[in-house]
Write an enzyme that holds these catalytic residues in place. Structure first.
Site, PDB file in Angstrom:
ATOM      1  CD1 TRP A   1      -0.326  -1.651   3.073  1.00  0.00           C
ATOM      2  CD2 TRP A   1       0.656   0.336   3.336  1.00  0.00           C
ATOM      3  NE1 TRP A   1       0.459  -1.705   4.213  1.00  0.00           N
ATOM      4  CE2 TRP A   1       1.072  -0.504   4.388  1.00  0.00           C
ATOM      5  CE3 TRP A   1       1.158   1.644   3.289  1.00  0.00           C
ATOM      6  CZ2 TRP A   1       1.955  -0.086   5.394  1.00  0.00           C
ATOM      7  CZ3 TRP A   1       2.042   2.051   4.276  1.00  0.00           C
ATOM      8  CH2 TRP A   1       2.423   1.193   5.307  1.00  0.00           C
ATOM      9  CG  ASN A   2       5.115   1.147   0.206  1.00  0.00           C
ATOM     10  OD1 ASN A   2       4.628   0.397  -0.636  1.00  0.00           O
ATOM     11  ND2 ASN A   2       6.398   1.175   0.446  1.00  0.00           N
TER      12      ASN A   2
ATOM     13  CD  GLU B   1      12.240  -5.905  -5.983  1.00  0.00           C
ATOM     14  OE1 GLU B   1      12.971  -5.514  -5.051  1.00  0.00           O
ATOM     15  OE2 GLU B   1      12.663  -6.085  -7.132  1.00  0.00           O
TER      16      GLU B   1
ATOM     17  CB  CYS C   1      10.859  -0.496   0.167  1.00  0.00           C
ATOM     18  SG  CYS C   1      10.853   0.132  -1.506  1.00  0.00           S
TER      19      CYS C   1
ATOM     20  CD  GLU D   1       9.401  -5.745  -9.200  1.00  0.00           C
ATOM     21  OE1 GLU D   1       9.332  -4.900  -8.291  1.00  0.00           O
ATOM     22  OE2 GLU D   1       8.437  -6.391  -9.604  1.00  0.00           O
TER      23      GLU D   1
HETATM   24  P1  NAD Z   1       2.631  -7.006   3.455  1.00  0.00           P
HETATM   25  O1  NAD Z   1       3.671  -8.053   3.279  1.00  0.00           O
HETATM   26  O2  NAD Z   1       1.799  -7.037   4.662  1.00  0.00           O
HETATM   27  O3  NAD Z   1       1.589  -7.067   2.233  1.00  0.00           O
HETATM   28  C1  NAD Z   1       2.002  -6.961   0.891  1.00  0.00           C
HETATM   29  C2  NAD Z   1       0.941  -7.576   0.005  1.00  0.00           C
HETATM   30  O4  NAD Z   1       0.872  -8.975   0.272  1.00  0.00           O
HETATM   31  C3  NAD Z   1      -0.477  -7.037   0.247  1.00  0.00           C
HETATM   32  O5  NAD Z   1      -1.154  -6.954  -0.987  1.00  0.00           O
HETATM   33  C4  NAD Z   1      -1.097  -8.112   1.135  1.00  0.00           C
HETATM   34  O6  NAD Z   1      -2.501  -8.141   1.069  1.00  0.00           O
HETATM   35  C5  NAD Z   1      -0.472  -9.370   0.534  1.00  0.00           C
HETATM   36  N1  NAD Z   1      -0.451 -10.536   1.435  1.00  0.00           N
HETATM   37  C6  NAD Z   1      -0.537 -10.555   2.790  1.00  0.00           C
HETATM   38  N2  NAD Z   1      -0.485 -11.833   3.238  1.00  0.00           N
HETATM   39  C7  NAD Z   1      -0.347 -12.627   2.144  1.00  0.00           C
HETATM   40  C8  NAD Z   1      -0.224 -14.035   1.951  1.00  0.00           C
HETATM   41  N3  NAD Z   1      -0.243 -14.883   2.972  1.00  0.00           N
HETATM   42  N4  NAD Z   1      -0.075 -14.502   0.689  1.00  0.00           N
HETATM   43  C9  NAD Z   1      -0.034 -13.658  -0.351  1.00  0.00           C
HETATM   44  N5  NAD Z   1      -0.161 -12.316  -0.234  1.00  0.00           N
HETATM   45  C10 NAD Z   1      -0.315 -11.804   0.988  1.00  0.00           C
HETATM   46  O7  NAD Z   1       3.359  -5.615   3.265  1.00  0.00           O
HETATM   47  P2  NAD Z   1       2.743  -4.160   3.389  1.00  0.00           P
HETATM   48  O8  NAD Z   1       2.557  -3.873   4.842  1.00  0.00           O
HETATM   49  O9  NAD Z   1       1.577  -4.008   2.461  1.00  0.00           O
HETATM   50  O10 NAD Z   1       3.925  -3.258   2.793  1.00  0.00           O
HETATM   51  C11 NAD Z   1       4.997  -2.814   3.536  1.00  0.00           C
HETATM   52  C12 NAD Z   1       6.233  -3.662   3.273  1.00  0.00           C
HETATM   53  O11 NAD Z   1       6.528  -3.703   1.895  1.00  0.00           O
HETATM   54  C13 NAD Z   1       7.469  -3.085   3.935  1.00  0.00           C
HETATM   55  O12 NAD Z   1       8.226  -4.114   4.520  1.00  0.00           O
HETATM   56  C14 NAD Z   1       8.235  -2.480   2.772  1.00  0.00           C
HETATM   57  O13 NAD Z   1       9.608  -2.324   2.976  1.00  0.00           O
HETATM   58  C15 NAD Z   1       7.920  -3.438   1.698  1.00  0.00           C
HETATM   59  N6  NAD Z   1       8.141  -2.834   0.382  1.00  0.00           N
HETATM   60  C16 NAD Z   1       9.194  -3.267  -0.372  1.00  0.00           C
HETATM   61  C17 NAD Z   1       9.453  -2.682  -1.598  1.00  0.00           C
HETATM   62  C18 NAD Z   1      10.581  -3.150  -2.458  1.00  0.00           C
HETATM   63  O14 NAD Z   1      10.554  -2.889  -3.637  1.00  0.00           O
HETATM   64  N7  NAD Z   1      11.574  -3.816  -1.933  1.00  0.00           N
HETATM   65  C19 NAD Z   1       8.636  -1.653  -2.056  1.00  0.00           C
HETATM   66  C20 NAD Z   1       7.581  -1.226  -1.258  1.00  0.00           C
HETATM   67  C21 NAD Z   1       7.339  -1.840  -0.033  1.00  0.00           C
END
Ligand code: NAD
Length: 474
Positions: A145-146, A244, A278, A457
């Protein structure tokens, strides 16, 4: 809004919906279908059906559709940015940049479409080899969501231009911008079934995308914790997986750095998107000889940041995106204070007043004298809190910077070419910026080392992640 399956706008099989609320005031923005595993199956079937025709087009024809979509996104930039601010919370100016960023990504992949080709190789004894690049099939994309628009672009652009079809899951709290962007892509000429968007929870929609056998490749962006589960579950169908994940980026400010620029870099690097990026600056290492001046100037600048509803003019920092995130940040800083893991020199509290009453706001926070084992340094802090650590010199800074399980980004702030060389060589991260932090142009491959992820990516390098290479030996 409805979700997009097989070219149709539809509700979920169960007809259930959920509310998308504005994190700045708790008001309803819209509703979205609460999708289920059944909906993902419908979407995967449709993407499977659409694959043959889509993959038989030339990459240039596919690229034209992406280009058309990019133009329409630019035309609707304001409307899309408002939706993004209302559901995500970021200031409107940041939302506008993000929408432009999405268009830039589509244009980039459209631009390289004409040059996507295989390779011919001369072999021994007058023989020849041809390396063909073929799309994989149906791909899955799960996004957080970020920065929902940019991350959608990182997945949609390369997947579609290489001839794959897609089932995409937005984060639960930010489905609306993704649905609006999908609608524009569809109206720009995508055949039905090429792009499907299923909204809902991770445990139902996300898990089915990970497990569904028709989906051959998965690109996941999110937390390390979820990434680990995803990697395990994806093995049941032997999916190709790109992860990612989280980061705890160090920023190193050397004694010869331009302090004004470094202060601005730290403010943008940490407090942009309310610290929920991130590649945000999550640990700051400053040389002791300039530490007093740097910290004084940074504190002055941070105290002037205007916190508020992202729709209001002049707001620098909006709310956190959701209650869980807000509580995590409050608890973390309270613990730092209670356990004396550091000295809070700015912020460290929820702002008071009518504007902030129903939103997930937190003041931009600086912490000095940080204990080496503090969670501020060990875990990913996904909010507006910056720990500052004083170091004697570059060796110590690099050693501390590398003492983390994360390895997404890092930056070095100096004009000394030798320090730049050493830092770029030794910092353990997928990207190192010099005198800047955060910006990720689509031309540059991006991803993490260590626990920050698997694969890359962006850039030409991501193309192979969406292709099967086939060798023909004549
Ligand atoms: P999250 O892992 O909670 O959720 C990410 C996505 O995964 C959401 O769409 C969520 O609904 C889905 N999800 C949750 N449980 C799942 C499951 N069991 N199976 C499949 N999908 C599932 O992360 P978040 O809180 O939405 O985002 C924040 C995190 O994302 C932070 O750790 C941030 O650093 C990371 N992030 C990384 C990058 C990158 O490119 N490296 C970019 C942006 C955010």
């Amino acid at each position: 809004m409805m979700m997009l399956i097989d070219g149709e706008w539809t509700g979920s099989c169960s007809e259930e919906t959920y509310e998308v609320k504005n994190p700045a005031n708790g008001r309803l923005v819209d509703t979205a279908p609460l999708g289920s595993a059944e909906d993902v199956k419908r979407a995967a079937d449709s993407a499977h059906e659409a694959f043959k025709k889509w993959s038989e087009l030339t990459a240039r024809e596919r690229g034209k559709i992406l280009f058309r979509a990019a133009q329409r996104v630019r035309e609707k930039q304001h409307e899309l940015a408002v939706t993004l601010t209302m559901e995500q919370g970021k200031p409107l100016k940041e939302a506008r940049d993000e929408i432009q960023g999405f268009a830039n990504i589509l244009e980039y992949y459209s631009g390289i479409s004409a040059a996507l080709e295989g390779r011919a190789v001369s072999l021994a004894n007058g023989r020849h080899g041809i390396i063909l690049r073929r799309p994989i099939g149906v791909c899955g994309a799960i996004i957080p969501w970020n920065v929902p628009a940019i991350i959608m672009g990182w997945k949609v652009g390369p997947a579609l231009v290489t001839g794959n079809t897609l089932v995409l899951k937005p984060a639960t709290t930010t489905p609306l911008t993704n649905l609006s962007l999908a609608s524009i892509l569809n109206a720009s000429g995508l055949p039905k079934g090429v792009l499907n968007v299923v909204t809902g929870n991770g445990a139902s929609v996300g898990e089915e995308i990970v497990r569904n056998p028709l989906i051959k490749k998965l690109s996941f962006t999110g937390s390390i914790e979820t990434g680990r589960r995803v990697l395990q579950a994806a093995s049941s169908s032997m999916k190709r997986v790109t992860l990612e994940l989280g980061g705890s980026d160090p920023m190193i400010v050397c004694d010869d750095a331009d302090i004004k620029k470094a202060v601005e870099g730290a403010v943008h690097g940490r407090f942009y998107n309310c610290g929920q990026t991130c590649t945000a600056v999550k640990r700051l290492y400053v040389f002791e000889s300039i530490a007093d001046e740097f910290v004084r100037k940074l504190r002055g600048r941070v105290e002037r940041l205007k916190v508020g509803n992202g729709m209001e003019e002049g707001v620098d920092m909006g709310p956190l995106n959701n209650r869980a995130q807000w509580e995590q940040i409050k608890t973390l800083v309270d613990r730092v204070k209670e356990k004396e893991e550091g000295t809070v020199i700015a912020g460290g509290k929820v702002p008071e007043g009518e504007t902030y009453k129903n939103g997930y706001f937190y003041m931009p926070t600086l912490v000095t004298d940080v204990a080496p084992d503090s969670a501020l340094l060990k875990e990913e802090v996904f909010g507006p809190v910056l720990p500052i650590i004083t170091v004697k010199g570059l060796d110590e800074a690099i050693e501390l910077a590398n003492g983390s399980k994360f390895g997404l980004g890092s930056s070095i702030w100096t004009n000394d070419i030798e320090k730049i060389r050493v830092a770029c060589e030794r910092l353990e991260s997928g990207v190192t910026w010099v005198n800047q932090h955060v910006k990720l142009p689509p031309e540059m491959p991006f991803g993490g080392v260590k626990e920050s992820g698997i694969g890359r990516e962006n850039g030409l390098e991501t193309i192979d992640a969406y292709c099967e290479l086939k060798s023909i030996i004549t």
